[in-house]
Each structure stands twice: as C-alpha cells, then as structure tokens.
Design a protein around this motif. Sequence first.
Motif, short mmCIF file in Angstrom:
data_model
loop_
_atom_site.label_atom_id
_atom_site.label_comp_id
_atom_site.label_asym_id
_atom_site.label_seq_id
_atom_site.Cartn_x
_atom_site.Cartn_y
_atom_site.Cartn_z
N PHE A 44 -8.09 25.69 -0.72
CA PHE A 44 -6.80 25.00 -0.67
C PHE A 44 -6.79 24.10 0.57
CE2 PHE A 44 -2.13 25.16 0.40
CZ PHE A 44 -1.71 24.41 -0.69
N GLU A 45 -7.62 23.05 0.53
CA GLU A 45 -7.77 22.15 1.67
C GLU A 45 -6.77 21.00 1.64
OE1 GLU A 45 -11.79 20.80 2.23
OE2 GLU A 45 -12.56 22.72 1.51
N PHE A 46 -6.47 20.53 0.44
CA PHE A 46 -5.53 19.41 0.31
C PHE A 46 -4.85 19.47 -1.06
CE2 PHE A 46 -9.62 17.76 -1.12
CZ PHE A 46 -9.30 17.16 -2.33
N ILE A 47 -3.74 18.73 -1.15
CA ILE A 47 -2.99 18.60 -2.39
C ILE A 47 -2.95 17.11 -2.73
CG2 ILE A 47 -0.76 18.98 -3.51
CD1 ILE A 47 -0.12 20.91 -1.12
N ASN A 48 -3.30 16.77 -3.96
CA ASN A 48 -3.15 15.38 -4.41
C ASN A 48 -1.75 15.22 -4.98
OD1 ASN A 48 -5.64 14.33 -3.74
ND2 ASN A 48 -6.56 14.75 -5.72
N LEU A 49 -1.04 14.21 -4.47
CA LEU A 49 0.33 13.94 -4.88
C LEU A 49 0.53 12.45 -5.13
CD1 LEU A 49 2.05 16.15 -2.16
CD2 LEU A 49 1.90 16.67 -4.61
N LYS A 50 1.28 12.14 -6.16
CA LYS A 50 1.62 10.74 -6.44
C LYS A 50 2.60 10.27 -5.37
CE LYS A 50 2.34 7.55 -10.08
NZ LYS A 50 2.17 7.32 -11.48
N CYS A 51 2.50 8.98 -5.02
CA CYS A 51 3.34 8.45 -3.94
C CYS A 51 3.61 6.97 -4.18
CB CYS A 51 2.60 8.65 -2.61
SG CYS A 51 3.60 8.32 -1.14
N ASP A 52 4.78 6.51 -3.78
CA ASP A 52 5.07 5.09 -3.78
C ASP A 52 3.97 4.39 -2.97
OD1 ASP A 52 7.07 2.70 -3.90
OD2 ASP A 52 6.51 2.92 -1.78
N PRO A 53 3.35 3.34 -3.50
CA PRO A 53 2.21 2.72 -2.82
C PRO A 53 2.47 2.27 -1.38
CG PRO A 53 2.33 1.93 -5.08
CD PRO A 53 3.57 2.76 -4.84
N GLU A 54 3.63 1.69 -1.11
CA GLU A 54 3.92 1.26 0.27
C GLU A 54 4.11 2.45 1.19
OE1 GLU A 54 7.02 -1.69 0.56
OE2 GLU A 54 6.19 -2.79 -1.17
N TYR A 55 4.80 3.47 0.72
CA TYR A 55 5.00 4.68 1.51
C TYR A 55 3.67 5.40 1.72
CZ TYR A 55 7.36 8.97 3.10
OH TYR A 55 7.78 10.07 3.82
N ALA A 56 2.80 5.35 0.72
CA ALA A 56 1.48 5.99 0.84
C ALA A 56 0.72 5.41 2.03
CB ALA A 56 0.68 5.81 -0.45
N TRP A 78 -1.90 7.57 -5.24
CA TRP A 78 -2.04 9.00 -4.96
C TRP A 78 -2.56 9.21 -3.54
CZ3 TRP A 78 -1.06 13.14 -8.32
CH2 TRP A 78 -0.67 12.77 -9.62
N ASN A 79 -2.04 10.24 -2.89
CA ASN A 79 -2.51 10.66 -1.57
C ASN A 79 -3.08 12.07 -1.66
OD1 ASN A 79 -1.93 8.47 0.08
ND2 ASN A 79 0.12 9.19 0.59
N ASP A 97 8.27 16.85 -3.90
CA ASP A 97 9.49 16.39 -4.57
C ASP A 97 9.36 14.92 -4.99
OD1 ASP A 97 10.60 18.89 -4.02
OD2 ASP A 97 11.88 18.15 -2.39
N ASP A 98 8.86 14.10 -4.07
CA ASP A 98 8.71 12.67 -4.36
C ASP A 98 7.76 12.45 -5.54
OD1 ASP A 98 10.36 12.17 -2.18
OD2 ASP A 98 8.75 11.44 -0.89
N SER A 99 6.65 13.17 -5.55
CA SER A 99 5.67 13.04 -6.62
C SER A 99 6.29 13.44 -7.97
CB SER A 99 4.43 13.90 -6.32
OG SER A 99 3.45 13.73 -7.31
N TYR A 100 6.96 14.57 -7.96
CA TYR A 100 7.66 15.06 -9.16
C TYR A 100 8.65 14.01 -9.66
CZ TYR A 100 10.84 18.12 -11.85
OH TYR A 100 11.64 18.69 -12.83
N ASN A 101 9.46 13.48 -8.74
CA ASN A 101 10.50 12.52 -9.11
C ASN A 101 9.91 11.20 -9.63
OD1 ASN A 101 12.64 14.25 -8.54
ND2 ASN A 101 12.68 13.64 -6.39
N LEU A 102 8.79 10.76 -9.05
CA LEU A 102 8.14 9.54 -9.54
C LEU A 102 7.70 9.71 -10.99
CD1 LEU A 102 5.99 8.49 -6.45
CD2 LEU A 102 7.79 7.12 -7.52
#
Length: 122
Positions: A44-56, A78-79, A97-102
């Motif tokens: 469990f080194e990292f989590i891949n999450l979807k993100c707004d591109p600018e915020y990423a 994705w980050n 939360d952000d990834s889920y909401n996107l």
Amino acid sequence: MHIEEFRDYCLAKPGTTEHTPFGPDTLVFKVMGKMYALTGIESFEFINLKCDPEYAIELREKFDGSIRPGYHMNKHQWNSVYTDGGVPDDLIRQLIDDSYNLIVEKLPKKSKEELIQLSNEH
C-alpha cells in the motif's frame, strides 16, 4: 493512512464496490461501475485517484515526490498519492472525495438516479 482505513472510507461511499480486475494484487474501487480509486494490496505505497487536471499539477508541485502523475494511468487526469506520510490523511480523504465526485458528475442520468436512491437508503 492504512489500507484498512482507505478501504473502509471508500466502501462507505454510496454506490461503491470493490474489485480486483487487474489481478489479486490491485484493489479497485468503482462507483456505479466506474473506477475512482485503486491501490496495491500487498504494498500500500500509493493510491491512484482521478483529479481535475489543473489541480493535479498544483498538487504535484506542492507535494513534490508524494503526489506524482498517475502510475499506469492517464497522467493528465490521475495522480498517484503516496501513503508514506508526505500527504496528510485529511487531504488524502479529500482527494478520494474529489475523485469519487468527478466520476459521479460524468455518470449517465440513469446511473445518477440509481445512486441518489442508494444514497437515500444509507
């Protein structure tokens, strides 16, 4: 954050299911069948999450090394958020939360309606 906390947090979200479509070592969380988070089970080194591109980009600059372009993912959307303590747990939860909401925002109308029903049952 530990994997159990991550798993519990994701599973508490309406419409979330867990899967291992990439083999037994990768845990994937989906909302209404669409992926919003994934991580390694054994490591469990990292989590891949979807993100707004600018915020990423902003997050990658602010948390240099602890938030990177998504490993094996679309690096624009994705980050990979490392769980080594470089990113506060509160922020990790917010990014989940952000990834889920996107993903929810892009769901077809019928899926959104089903999700609302599931949310009301919780």
